[in-house]
Motif scaffolding. Structure first.
Motif, PDB file in Angstrom:
ATOM      1  N   PHE A 142      -9.036  -4.130   5.635  1.00 18.13           N
ATOM      2  CA  PHE A 142      -7.998  -3.108   5.512  1.00 18.13           C
ATOM      3  C   PHE A 142      -8.399  -1.892   4.682  1.00 18.13           C
ATOM      4  O   PHE A 142      -7.645  -0.923   4.633  1.00 18.13           O
ATOM      5  CB  PHE A 142      -6.736  -3.726   4.906  1.00 18.13           C
ATOM      6  CG  PHE A 142      -6.250  -4.947   5.634  1.00 18.13           C
ATOM      7  CD1 PHE A 142      -5.860  -4.871   6.965  1.00 18.13           C
ATOM      8  CD2 PHE A 142      -6.198  -6.187   5.009  1.00 18.13           C
ATOM      9  CE1 PHE A 142      -5.423  -5.997   7.647  1.00 18.13           C
ATOM     10  CE2 PHE A 142      -5.756  -7.310   5.681  1.00 18.13           C
ATOM     11  CZ  PHE A 142      -5.371  -7.226   7.009  1.00 18.13           C
ATOM     12  N   GLY A 143      -9.535  -1.935   4.019  1.00 13.10           N
ATOM     13  CA  GLY A 143      -9.962  -0.796   3.225  1.00 13.10           C
ATOM     14  C   GLY A 143      -9.512  -0.898   1.779  1.00 13.10           C
ATOM     15  O   GLY A 143      -8.895  -1.885   1.347  1.00 13.10           O
ATOM     16  N   GLU A 144      -9.821   0.147   1.028  1.00 14.58           N
ATOM     17  CA  GLU A 144      -9.475   0.191  -0.387  1.00 14.58           C
ATOM     18  C   GLU A 144      -7.974   0.445  -0.590  1.00 14.58           C
ATOM     19  O   GLU A 144      -7.272   0.886   0.320  1.00 14.58           O
ATOM     20  CB  GLU A 144     -10.277   1.297  -1.089  1.00 14.58           C
ATOM     21  CG  GLU A 144     -11.789   1.139  -0.975  1.00 14.58           C
ATOM     22  CD  GLU A 144     -12.322   0.001  -1.808  1.00 14.58           C
ATOM     23  OE1 GLU A 144     -11.587  -0.460  -2.705  1.00 14.58           O
ATOM     24  OE2 GLU A 144     -13.474  -0.420  -1.581  1.00 14.58           O
ATOM     25  N   ASN A 145      -7.519   0.185  -1.802  1.00 10.48           N
ATOM     26  CA  ASN A 145      -6.130   0.482  -2.217  1.00 10.48           C
ATOM     27  C   ASN A 145      -5.090  -0.244  -1.368  1.00 10.48           C
ATOM     28  O   ASN A 145      -3.987   0.274  -1.140  1.00 10.48           O
ATOM     29  CB  ASN A 145      -5.861   1.993  -2.190  1.00 10.48           C
ATOM     30  CG  ASN A 145      -6.816   2.763  -3.082  1.00 10.48           C
ATOM     31  OD1 ASN A 145      -7.142   2.312  -4.184  1.00 10.48           O
ATOM     32  ND2 ASN A 145      -7.284   3.902  -2.603  1.00 10.48           N
ATOM     33  N   TYR A 200     -12.402 -11.169   2.309  1.00  5.40           N
ATOM     34  CA  TYR A 200     -12.758 -10.073   3.213  1.00  5.40           C
ATOM     35  C   TYR A 200     -11.638  -9.043   3.352  1.00  5.40           C
ATOM     36  O   TYR A 200     -11.682  -8.196   4.251  1.00  5.40           O
ATOM     37  CB  TYR A 200     -13.115 -10.633   4.597  1.00  5.40           C
ATOM     38  CG  TYR A 200     -14.275 -11.594   4.563  1.00  5.40           C
ATOM     39  CD1 TYR A 200     -15.585 -11.143   4.561  1.00  5.40           C
ATOM     40  CD2 TYR A 200     -14.051 -12.976   4.508  1.00  5.40           C
ATOM     41  CE1 TYR A 200     -16.655 -12.035   4.525  1.00  5.40           C
ATOM     42  CE2 TYR A 200     -15.111 -13.872   4.476  1.00  5.40           C
ATOM     43  CZ  TYR A 200     -16.410 -13.391   4.474  1.00  5.40           C
ATOM     44  OH  TYR A 200     -17.457 -14.280   4.438  1.00  5.40           O
ATOM     45  N   THR A 201     -10.652  -9.093   2.475  1.00  4.82           N
ATOM     46  CA  THR A 201      -9.500  -8.199   2.577  1.00  4.82           C
ATOM     47  C   THR A 201      -9.909  -6.736   2.585  1.00  4.82           C
ATOM     48  O   THR A 201      -9.421  -5.933   3.393  1.00  4.82           O
ATOM     49  CB  THR A 201      -8.525  -8.460   1.411  1.00  4.82           C
ATOM     50  OG1 THR A 201      -8.096  -9.819   1.444  1.00  4.82           O
ATOM     51  CG2 THR A 201      -7.306  -7.558   1.525  1.00  4.82           C
ATOM     52  N   THR A 249       0.845  -1.187   0.000  1.00 10.72           N
ATOM     53  CA  THR A 249       0.000   0.000   0.000  1.00 10.72           C
ATOM     54  C   THR A 249       0.879   1.234   0.000  1.00 10.72           C
ATOM     55  O   THR A 249       2.120   1.131   0.020  1.00 10.72           O
ATOM     56  CB  THR A 249      -0.938  -0.018   1.227  1.00 10.72           C
ATOM     57  OG1 THR A 249      -1.845   1.079   1.138  1.00 10.72           O
ATOM     58  CG2 THR A 249      -0.163   0.077   2.533  1.00 10.72           C
ATOM     59  N   ASP A 250       0.244   2.405  -0.044  1.00 14.35           N
ATOM     60  CA  ASP A 250       1.049   3.637  -0.118  1.00 14.35           C
ATOM     61  C   ASP A 250       1.726   3.926   1.211  1.00 14.35           C
ATOM     62  O   ASP A 250       1.337   3.432   2.266  1.00 14.35           O
ATOM     63  CB  ASP A 250       0.176   4.811  -0.554  1.00 14.35           C
ATOM     64  CG  ASP A 250      -0.973   5.082   0.396  1.00 14.35           C
ATOM     65  OD1 ASP A 250      -0.715   5.493   1.537  1.00 14.35           O
ATOM     66  OD2 ASP A 250      -2.139   4.870  -0.006  1.00 14.35           O
TER      67      ASP A 250
END
Length: 321
Positions: free
Chosen positions: A123-126, A118-119, A74-75
């Motif tokens: 953890f949310g988007e992106n 369910y990822t 992720t970023d």
């Protein structure tokens, strides 16, 4: 004074130049940080999860939270927040009951690859999952008072000319679980939907109805799907003899009248004449148990495609000869 004079910058101008230089360096640093934090990196992301799931006989929400950790790409902003966060916000995730595995009386788990779907909820988007660090997610769902009751759909239906119900109105699921205090559950024998009103029907109908939950209880489902089967029919009439069956050897049973009018409604188009095999009879056992000798008729060889029928008269006088 001869020669070239040296021009020295004023003291105020020199100070402004230094301020401008420092601000430029700070701005360049911030741009560099933003650019680099915008890139994707691999790192560990963790989130406490409370499970929500419709498990028969248990509360809808787990009494514990499980820390779910995974190696993710992720970023940089997200990874910096993860590293600096002292207290993580609990995330509530609704799991499909088919993914839950029973691990104990009140303990259920999400095991193996079932976590992968369910990822985003974790953890949310992106966030791109690389590998879960947490293996089995174990949740505790406390037992609740409950009972299973049928679903009833009150309805008011009317039909176009020569159309009618070709079967019962059905719902799915046709029973639901009610949760609540024992005193409230004792008074609940069914759960209903709002009245289903339809008119001038000429084809089958289906849809969704919400359930009306009695006050102070929780239902395992919020809604049910319904099916209203409708068919076109053709009406047939015939006069058929009425037989006497199961008469003991040496006995005789006379039925009055000896014939009856039969009116049938059959699915259109008709593949086979339903009256060719249809039989009417009075059972000796009904007669022997009757105080008046009046018996209702039975039918045999009722063919497929008959939606309804009626027999006139509805009862027959029987006399043993």
């Amino acid at each position: 004074m001869s020669g070239i004079e040296h021009i020295r910058p004023k003291k105020g101008e020199l100070g402004r130049e230094w301020i401008f230089l420092v601000l430029s360096l700070i701005l360049a640093f911030l741009v560099w940080v933003l650019i680099n934090l915008s890139k994707d990196y691999s790192g560990t992301v963790s989130v406490p999860v409370v499970a929500q799931c419709n498990i028969e006989g248990h509360g809808v929400e787990s009494s514990n939270a499980v820390l779910v950790s995974a190696r993710c790409r992720t970023d940089g902003f997200r990874l910096v927040r993860e590293a600096s966060r002292q207290e993580r916000k609990v995330v509530k995730v609704r799991f499909d009951s088919g993914d839950m595995r029973r691990l104990g009386p009140d303990t259920y788990g999400i095991i193996g690859g079932a976590k992968n779907s369910y990822t985003t909820q974790f953890f949310g988007e992106n966030v791109h999952l690389e590998a879960f660090i947490t293996d089995t997610l174990k949740f505790v769902f406390p037992v609740e008072n409950h009972k299973r009751v049928p679903v009833v759909v009150p309805h008011s239906l009317s039909y176009h000319t020569q159309y009618m119900l070709s079967g019962p109105v059905t719902v799915s699921p046709d029973t639901v679980t009610v949760y609540g205090e024992a005193s409230k559950l004792a008074a609940i024998e069914k759960v209903t939907t709002p009245r289903l009103v339809m008119s001038n029907l000429s084809e089958s109908q289906h849809g969704v109805l919400r359930l009306v939950a009695p006050e102070g209880v929780r239902l395992s489902h919020d809604q049910v799907s319904y099916e209203v089967p409708v068919s076109r029919y053709v009406e047939l009439q015939a006069t058929l003899p009425v037989e006497a069956r199961h008469v003991p050897v040496g006995r005789q049973l006379q039925v009055y009248p000896a014939v009856a009018k039969v009116v049938m409604r059959c699915v259109f188009p008709i593949a086979k004449d339903p009256l060719s095999s249809f039989k009417l009879y009075v059972d000796w056992r009904d007669f022997s148990n009757s105080l008046t000798g009046r018996c209702a008729p039975h039918v045999s060889n009722l063919p497929a495609g008959v939606l309804e029928y009626r027999v006139e008269p509805e009862v027959f006088d029987c006399v043993e000869l």
